[in-house]
Motif scaffolding. Structure first.
Motif, PDB file in Angstrom:
ATOM      1  N   PRO A   8       0.840  -1.209   0.000  1.00  0.00           N
ATOM      2  CA  PRO A   8       0.000   0.000   0.000  1.00  0.00           C
ATOM      3  C   PRO A   8       0.872   1.255   0.000  1.00  0.00           C
ATOM      4  CG  PRO A   8      -0.779  -1.598   1.618  1.00  0.00           C
ATOM      5  CD  PRO A   8       0.555  -2.096   1.152  1.00  0.00           C
ATOM      6  N   LEU A   9       0.377   2.298  -0.596  1.00  0.00           N
ATOM      7  CA  LEU A   9       1.111   3.566  -0.632  1.00  0.00           C
ATOM      8  C   LEU A   9       1.050   4.254   0.723  1.00  0.00           C
ATOM      9  CD1 LEU A   9      -0.311   4.883  -4.032  1.00  0.00           C
ATOM     10  CD2 LEU A   9       1.994   3.980  -3.662  1.00  0.00           C
ATOM     11  N   SER A  10       2.053   5.011   1.027  1.00  0.00           N
ATOM     12  CA  SER A  10       2.025   5.819   2.244  1.00  0.00           C
ATOM     13  C   SER A  10       1.059   6.977   2.003  1.00  0.00           C
ATOM     14  CB  SER A  10       3.418   6.368   2.544  1.00  0.00           C
ATOM     15  OG  SER A  10       3.791   7.320   1.553  1.00  0.00           O
ATOM     16  N   PRO A  11       0.562   7.617   3.060  1.00  0.00           N
ATOM     17  CA  PRO A  11      -0.352   8.764   2.877  1.00  0.00           C
ATOM     18  C   PRO A  11       0.239   9.841   1.967  1.00  0.00           C
ATOM     19  CG  PRO A  11      -0.355   8.072   5.159  1.00  0.00           C
ATOM     20  CD  PRO A  11       0.751   7.290   4.487  1.00  0.00           C
ATOM     21  N   GLU A  12       1.549  10.053   2.095  1.00  0.00           N
ATOM     22  CA  GLU A  12       2.197  11.082   1.277  1.00  0.00           C
ATOM     23  C   GLU A  12       2.220  10.682  -0.194  1.00  0.00           C
ATOM     24  OE1 GLU A  12       3.493   9.737   4.018  1.00  0.00           O
ATOM     25  OE2 GLU A  12       3.099  11.420   5.383  1.00  0.00           O
ATOM     26  N   GLU A  13       2.565   9.393  -0.451  1.00  0.00           N
ATOM     27  CA  GLU A  13       2.611   8.903  -1.834  1.00  0.00           C
ATOM     28  C   GLU A  13       1.229   8.934  -2.454  1.00  0.00           C
ATOM     29  OE1 GLU A  13       6.263   5.669  -1.753  1.00  0.00           O
ATOM     30  OE2 GLU A  13       4.306   5.109  -0.902  1.00  0.00           O
ATOM     31  N   GLU A  14       0.251   8.506  -1.680  1.00  0.00           N
ATOM     32  CA  GLU A  14      -1.122   8.477  -2.178  1.00  0.00           C
ATOM     33  C   GLU A  14      -1.572   9.886  -2.560  1.00  0.00           C
ATOM     34  OE1 GLU A  14      -5.134   8.058   0.193  1.00  0.00           O
ATOM     35  OE2 GLU A  14      -4.280   6.055  -0.121  1.00  0.00           O
ATOM     36  N   LYS A  15      -1.277  10.840  -1.707  1.00  0.00           N
ATOM     37  CA  LYS A  15      -1.663  12.230  -1.970  1.00  0.00           C
ATOM     38  C   LYS A  15      -1.000  12.749  -3.238  1.00  0.00           C
ATOM     39  CE  LYS A  15      -1.929  16.731   0.323  1.00  0.00           C
ATOM     40  NZ  LYS A  15      -1.633  17.480   1.572  1.00  0.00           N
ATOM     41  N   GLU A  16       0.272  12.380  -3.413  1.00  0.00           N
ATOM     42  CA  GLU A  16       1.020  12.837  -4.588  1.00  0.00           C
ATOM     43  C   GLU A  16       0.426  12.258  -5.876  1.00  0.00           C
ATOM     44  OE1 GLU A  16       5.362  12.168  -6.724  1.00  0.00           O
ATOM     45  OE2 GLU A  16       5.122  11.667  -4.596  1.00  0.00           O
ATOM     46  N   LEU A  33      -1.079   3.432 -11.053  1.00  0.00           N
ATOM     47  CA  LEU A  33      -0.317   3.099  -9.846  1.00  0.00           C
ATOM     48  C   LEU A  33      -1.220   3.049  -8.616  1.00  0.00           C
ATOM     49  CD1 LEU A  33       2.965   5.142 -10.425  1.00  0.00           C
ATOM     50  CD2 LEU A  33       2.808   2.671 -10.122  1.00  0.00           C
ATOM     51  N   LEU A  34      -2.163   3.965  -8.548  1.00  0.00           N
ATOM     52  CA  LEU A  34      -3.113   3.968  -7.436  1.00  0.00           C
ATOM     53  C   LEU A  34      -3.934   2.679  -7.424  1.00  0.00           C
ATOM     54  CD1 LEU A  34      -4.298   7.669  -7.719  1.00  0.00           C
ATOM     55  CD2 LEU A  34      -3.202   6.670  -5.695  1.00  0.00           C
ATOM     56  N   ILE A  35      -4.308   2.217  -8.611  1.00  0.00           N
ATOM     57  CA  ILE A  35      -5.071   0.968  -8.714  1.00  0.00           C
ATOM     58  C   ILE A  35      -4.203  -0.222  -8.314  1.00  0.00           C
ATOM     59  CG2 ILE A  35      -6.209  -0.603 -10.341  1.00  0.00           C
ATOM     60  CD1 ILE A  35      -7.067   1.954 -11.911  1.00  0.00           C
ATOM     61  N   GLU A  36      -3.007  -0.293  -8.868  1.00  0.00           N
ATOM     62  CA  GLU A  36      -2.113  -1.430  -8.609  1.00  0.00           C
ATOM     63  C   GLU A  36      -1.783  -1.571  -7.124  1.00  0.00           C
ATOM     64  OE1 GLU A  36       1.290  -0.833 -11.063  1.00  0.00           O
ATOM     65  OE2 GLU A  36       0.138  -0.914 -12.935  1.00  0.00           O
ATOM     66  N   HIS A  37      -1.570  -0.453  -6.450  1.00  0.00           N
ATOM     67  CA  HIS A  37      -1.176  -0.504  -5.045  1.00  0.00           C
ATOM     68  C   HIS A  37      -2.360  -0.727  -4.105  1.00  0.00           C
ATOM     69  CE1 HIS A  37       3.152   0.475  -5.156  1.00  0.00           C
ATOM     70  NE2 HIS A  37       2.843   1.085  -6.291  1.00  0.00           N
ATOM     71  N   ASN A  38      -3.564  -0.824  -4.664  1.00  0.00           N
ATOM     72  CA  ASN A  38      -4.744  -1.095  -3.832  1.00  0.00           C
ATOM     73  C   ASN A  38      -5.410  -2.431  -4.166  1.00  0.00           C
ATOM     74  OD1 ASN A  38      -5.603   1.265  -1.901  1.00  0.00           O
ATOM     75  ND2 ASN A  38      -4.841   2.262  -3.760  1.00  0.00           N
ATOM     76  N   LEU A  39      -4.739  -3.239  -4.984  1.00  0.00           N
ATOM     77  CA  LEU A  39      -5.303  -4.541  -5.352  1.00  0.00           C
ATOM     78  C   LEU A  39      -5.408  -5.474  -4.143  1.00  0.00           C
ATOM     79  CD1 LEU A  39      -3.615  -5.215  -8.809  1.00  0.00           C
ATOM     80  CD2 LEU A  39      -5.998  -4.618  -8.353  1.00  0.00           C
ATOM     81  N   SER A  98     -11.023  11.331   3.477  1.00  0.00           N
ATOM     82  CA  SER A  98      -9.702  11.393   4.088  1.00  0.00           C
ATOM     83  C   SER A  98      -8.697  10.474   3.411  1.00  0.00           C
ATOM     84  CB  SER A  98      -9.798  11.044   5.583  1.00  0.00           C
ATOM     85  OG  SER A  98     -10.400   9.766   5.752  1.00  0.00           O
ATOM     86  N   ARG A  99      -9.058   9.188   3.244  1.00  0.00           N
ATOM     87  CA  ARG A  99      -8.143   8.222   2.632  1.00  0.00           C
ATOM     88  C   ARG A  99      -8.821   7.478   1.499  1.00  0.00           C
ATOM     89  NH1 ARG A  99      -3.533   6.329   4.940  1.00  0.00           N
ATOM     90  NH2 ARG A  99      -3.267   5.523   2.824  1.00  0.00           N
ATOM     91  N   LEU A 100      -8.065   7.255   0.451  1.00  0.00           N
ATOM     92  CA  LEU A 100      -8.593   6.525  -0.694  1.00  0.00           C
ATOM     93  C   LEU A 100      -9.027   5.112  -0.302  1.00  0.00           C
ATOM     94  CD1 LEU A 100      -9.128   6.144  -3.730  1.00  0.00           C
ATOM     95  CD2 LEU A 100      -6.704   5.536  -3.990  1.00  0.00           C
TER      96      LEU A 100
END
Length: 207
Positions: A7-15, A30-36, A77-79
């Motif tokens: 999973p992405l860190s909050p900072e990476e996700e925001k970016e 990338l957002l999709i791949e890291h949330n599979l 707040s979070r994806l």
């Protein structure tokens, strides 16, 4: 075992969200791949013998994609939290649709009446043996008609699925999973073949 990206860190996700909102499609991917991993986690809650795990994950991914495309940073707040709801909603819609289809192609649906005016169901025809209906010419007629229908209405694979699912022609009754394994196809595909075949038989026998 299938491996997932961390999973992405909050900072990476925001970016990545900011980049996607500016039109960067690679950031969306990338957002999709890291949330599979989240999709697999939510889909696992709905696993059952009647549902193919791969089908659940595929439907869940659709929910994830919708979540990424509609996520509003100002409202959520979070994806991950938002995506979990979208994934669950997509799975629930699929299950409701599946339940409705199953009801529409019910084995207990009336397809006619026998000579005494009693309701005749598709299940009655599938389960009946000639020895049980001696003297009931109307039922025998329906049995013969169903057997004829299977020969020219159903394709070979549909015939095999119905024959094995309901133990016709001396075959042992088998589960969808057993048939899927023997044919080398998914259980969900066997389910679709069975529903399609029953719909064809019901329509033909109802005429």
């Amino acid at each position: 075992m299938k491996t997932f990206k961390k999973p992405l860190s909050p900072e990476e996700e925001k970016e990545y969200l900011a980049r996607y909102q500016k039109g960067d499609m690679a950031a969306r991917d990338l957002l999709i791949e890291h949330n599979l991993r989240l999709v697999a986690h939510v889909a696992k809650k709905y696993q059952s013998p009647e549902l193919d795990p791969d089908d659940l994950v595929s439907i869940g991914i659709i929910g994830l994609i919708k979540a990424v495309m509609t996520f509003d940073c100002e409202k959520n707040s979070r994806l991950g939290t938002y995506a979990a709801r979208c994934i669950e909603n997509e799975l629930l819609m699929m299950l409701r649709s599946r339940k409705k289809l199953t009801h529409e192609v019910s084995m207990y649906e009336k397809i006619g009446t026998d000579q005494d005016g009693r309701e005749l169901r598709l299940m009655d025809v599938l389960e009946s043996e000639p020895i049980d209906v001696v003297g009931n010419l109307e039922t025998q007629k329906n049995i013969r008609r169903m057997q004829e229908c299977m020969g020219h209405i159903l394709n070979k694979r549909e015939q095999q699925v119905i024959t094995e699912r309901y133990g016709l022609d001396g075959h042992k009754e088998r589960t969808q999973r057993e048939i899927a394994d023997s044919l080398g196809i998914s259980r969900s595909y066997v389910s679709r073949l069975e529903k399609r075949a029953l719909e064809k038989l019901k329509n033909e026998l109802s005429e």
